[in-house]
Design an enzyme around this catalytic site. Structure first.
Site, short mmCIF file in Angstrom:
data_model
loop_
_atom_site.label_atom_id
_atom_site.label_comp_id
_atom_site.label_asym_id
_atom_site.label_seq_id
_atom_site.Cartn_x
_atom_site.Cartn_y
_atom_site.Cartn_z
N LYS A 187 0.85 -1.19 0.00
CA LYS A 187 0.00 0.00 0.00
C LYS A 187 0.88 1.23 0.00
CE LYS A 187 0.81 1.29 4.49
NZ LYS A 187 1.48 2.56 4.88
N PRO A 198 9.99 -4.87 1.73
CA PRO A 198 10.98 -4.72 2.80
C PRO A 198 10.32 -4.43 4.14
CG PRO A 198 10.80 -2.68 1.58
CD PRO A 198 9.91 -3.68 0.87
N GLY A 229 9.52 -0.31 5.66
CA GLY A 229 9.46 0.48 4.43
C GLY A 229 8.23 1.35 4.30
N ASP A 232 -3.16 -1.23 10.13
CA ASP A 232 -3.30 -1.27 8.67
C ASP A 232 -4.03 -2.52 8.19
OD1 ASP A 232 -1.88 1.07 8.54
OD2 ASP A 232 -0.03 0.18 7.77
#
Length: 292
Positions: free
Chosen positions: A12, A100, A103, A142
């Site tokens: 995202k 990663p 990130g 999230d």
């Protein structure tokens, strides 16, 4: 059905990220637009003959017990047992890891969300989208967005979601080669926490202004991350030379929108080799939805 293979866990981007306040419990109040892109991890699920949950892929720095994928699977397994009185069969989970850590792309949360959605189907658990979102929220703010599965205007700590239209475009993303720990950004004294609250129509109206090439708003976490992690600042500066670049999440990745794949390729051709740089197309819907 005993297996579900090639289950996508897309990245995202936060098209903007405003910090509008702070709750008494320390959680920050945010407003953002989450955008899925067609670049991410891939997970594979195979039912076992016992009730064990196993990650069969080694991941450096992420013990199996603390992996969000295993923790999400355990939560759902316990919920199925609560509803039916019996533990569902165990699962071997393999992960093709691309995104990663540290990130700002939501990699761990996306993996956990894909796990919840895939196992809900594999176990025929029958939980609704809202129930899965509520189950995943304690693991990460999230996760509900990835289960929601479409471009979303988010408020609260990130869990209050409304569908919103966003540009059909391509993104160039730079991985600057550093991990940014989220607590280091949110605990900084330099972080402003008083950006005025906006309405979803403010974002939508901005997109309708064809003469404005800049993205909406800003990322309030970006300045702090740039000061603490110079590679982030360097990536923002380089990618901003020909357009509006910004950081996603609490960092470290930096992105810029372009209209076409050809424009993305042109930027990639000029990118310094010291960075991992890639292109991705904006997605309207999570690709796992059509699989399940």
């Amino acid at each position: 059905m005993n297996v579900l293979l090639n289950c996508p866990a897309p990245a995202k981007l936060n098209l903007f990220l405003h910090v509008t306040g702070r709750r008494a419990d320390g959680y920050h109040l945010l407003q953002t637009v989450f955008q899925l892109v067609d670049h991410g991890d891939t997970l594979h699920f195979t039912l076992r003959d016992d009730t064990a949950l196993r990650r069969v892929t080694d991941m450096a720095g992420v013990p199996e017990e603390s992996d969000l994928v295993i923790r999400a699977a355990r939560l759902l397994q316990a919920e199925v047992q609560r509803r039916t009185g019996a533990l569902p069969r165990g699962v071997d989970i393999a992960i093709d890891k691309v995104l990663p850590m540290g990130g700002g792309l939501g990699g761990g949360s996306s993996d956990a969300a894909t796990t919840l959605m895939a196992l809900n189907a594999l176990w025929q658990a029958g939980l609704s989208q809202q129930e899965l979102m509520a189950l995943g929220l304690p693991l990460g703010a999230d996760i509900p967005f990835f289960i929601f599965g479409q471009t979303a205007f988010a408020e609260g700590v990130g869990e209050d979601l409304q569908a919103v239209a966003a540009p059909e475009c391509w993104y160039i993303v730079i991985e600057p080669g550093v991990q940014v720990p989220t607590p280091a950004i949110f605990s900084s004294e330099r972080l402003t926490r008083d950006t005025p609250v906006i309405k979803i129509t403010d974002f939508s109206s901005h997109l309708e202004n064809q003469n404005d090439s800049k993205g909406y708003g800003r990322n309030d976490l970006q300045q702090v991350a740039m000061e603490l992690f110079p590679p982030v600042a360097e990536a923002v500066e380089w990618l901003s030379a020909d357009g509006d670049a910004r950081m996603t999440g609490s960092g470290a990745c930096v992105f810029r929108a372009v209209a076409t794949e050809a424009e993305a390729d042109a930027v990639l051709a000029k990118a310094p080799t010291k960075w991992k740089v890639w292109k991705a197309r904006a997605l309207k819907q999570h690709p796992i939805i059509d699989m399940l």
